[in-house]
Design a protein around this motif. Structure first.
Motif, short mmCIF file in Angstrom:
data_model
loop_
_atom_site.label_atom_id
_atom_site.label_comp_id
_atom_site.label_asym_id
_atom_site.label_seq_id
_atom_site.Cartn_x
_atom_site.Cartn_y
_atom_site.Cartn_z
N VAL A 1 34.23 34.77 42.03
CA VAL A 1 33.31 33.73 41.56
C VAL A 1 32.82 32.88 42.73
CG1 VAL A 1 33.17 31.64 40.17
CG2 VAL A 1 34.18 33.69 39.21
N LEU A 2 33.72 32.49 43.62
CA LEU A 2 33.30 31.68 44.76
C LEU A 2 32.37 32.44 45.70
CD1 LEU A 2 36.51 29.65 45.69
CD2 LEU A 2 34.44 28.85 44.58
N SER A 3 32.66 33.70 45.94
CA SER A 3 31.78 34.51 46.79
C SER A 3 30.40 34.63 46.18
CB SER A 3 32.37 35.91 47.00
OG SER A 3 33.57 35.86 47.70
N SER A 4 30.35 34.89 44.89
CA SER A 4 29.06 35.02 44.21
C SER A 4 28.27 33.73 44.25
CB SER A 4 29.26 35.45 42.76
OG SER A 4 29.87 36.70 42.69
N ILE A 5 28.93 32.62 43.99
CA ILE A 5 28.24 31.32 43.99
C ILE A 5 27.75 30.96 45.39
CG2 ILE A 5 28.61 28.84 43.68
CD1 ILE A 5 30.37 29.55 41.27
N LEU A 6 28.60 31.15 46.39
CA LEU A 6 28.20 30.82 47.76
C LEU A 6 27.02 31.66 48.24
CD1 LEU A 6 31.66 30.24 49.45
CD2 LEU A 6 29.93 28.53 48.89
N LEU A 7 27.07 32.96 48.00
CA LEU A 7 25.97 33.81 48.43
C LEU A 7 24.70 33.54 47.62
CD1 LEU A 7 27.74 37.18 49.22
CD2 LEU A 7 26.51 35.70 50.80
N THR A 8 24.84 33.19 46.36
CA THR A 8 23.67 32.84 45.55
C THR A 8 23.00 31.59 46.09
OG1 THR A 8 24.61 33.86 43.57
CG2 THR A 8 22.88 32.20 43.24
N TRP B 1 47.59 38.00 40.86
CA TRP B 1 46.60 38.77 41.61
C TRP B 1 45.24 38.72 40.91
CZ3 TRP B 1 46.28 41.45 46.14
CH2 TRP B 1 47.46 41.55 46.87
N VAL B 2 45.26 38.89 39.61
CA VAL B 2 44.02 38.87 38.84
C VAL B 2 43.35 37.50 38.95
CG1 VAL B 2 43.05 39.07 36.52
CG2 VAL B 2 44.80 40.67 37.26
N PHE B 3 44.13 36.45 38.84
CA PHE B 3 43.58 35.10 38.94
C PHE B 3 43.00 34.83 40.33
CE2 PHE B 3 44.19 30.46 39.58
CZ PHE B 3 43.31 30.02 38.61
N ASN B 4 43.71 35.23 41.36
CA ASN B 4 43.21 35.02 42.72
C ASN B 4 41.94 35.83 42.98
OD1 ASN B 4 45.24 33.21 43.41
ND2 ASN B 4 46.61 34.84 44.09
N LEU B 5 41.89 37.05 42.49
CA LEU B 5 40.68 37.85 42.65
C LEU B 5 39.50 37.26 41.88
CD1 LEU B 5 42.14 41.45 42.58
CD2 LEU B 5 40.97 40.34 44.49
N LEU B 6 39.77 36.66 40.74
CA LEU B 6 38.71 36.00 39.98
C LEU B 6 38.14 34.83 40.78
CD1 LEU B 6 37.02 35.55 37.42
CD2 LEU B 6 38.93 34.19 36.53
N VAL C 1 34.11 42.71 45.83
CA VAL C 1 34.98 41.72 45.20
C VAL C 1 34.80 41.69 43.69
CG1 VAL C 1 35.25 40.29 47.25
CG2 VAL C 1 33.42 39.79 45.67
N CYS C 2 33.57 41.88 43.21
CA CYS C 2 33.36 41.89 41.76
C CYS C 2 34.00 43.11 41.11
CB CYS C 2 31.87 41.82 41.43
SG CYS C 2 31.13 40.24 41.83
N MET C 3 33.83 44.26 41.73
CA MET C 3 34.45 45.47 41.19
C MET C 3 35.97 45.44 41.38
SD MET C 3 32.04 46.95 39.75
CE MET C 3 32.77 48.50 39.31
N GLY C 4 36.43 44.78 42.44
CA GLY C 4 37.87 44.63 42.66
C GLY C 4 38.53 43.83 41.56
N TYR C 5 37.86 42.76 41.13
CA TYR C 5 38.39 41.98 40.02
C TYR C 5 38.43 42.81 38.74
CZ TYR C 5 38.82 38.80 36.16
OH TYR C 5 39.24 38.22 34.99
#
Length: 95
Positions: A81-88, A72-77, A56-60
């Protein structure tokens, strides 16, 4: 006006500034999440999480560089960010 539309209009207005800041934020948050995932172990579930966060980070980043549609860019952002925060937070709670 919904919060999503408000932030999208702001993002669209200063697209180049927000896309650049998004690349920095997505990459930094993704690297923190990847570090915590790797510190948790090397079982299959951690490798799936690592694959997800890297994708997801490289996809953005790829969406910005390939000049995709701004929505698309906004939705991928948001997804990045949400995936990174949740997994962190998950891996901080597990440690």
């Amino acid at each position: 006006m919904s919060v999503y539309k408000k932030f999208y209009e702001e993002f669209k207005g200063g697209y180049y500034m927000h896309a650049t800041l998004g690349i920095i934020a997505s990459s930094c948050l993704g690297s923190v999440a990847a570090l915590l995932i790797l510190n948790s172990g090397s079982r299959a579930i951690e490798m799936v999480e690592l694959f997800w966060i890297t994708s997801v980070c490289m996809g953005y980043n790829a969406a910005v560089l390939s000049n995709l549609n701004k929505s698309w860019v906004f939705n991928l952002l948001i997804i990045s960010v949400l995936s990174s925060i949740l997994l962190t937070f998950y891996h901080l709670a597990v440690l």
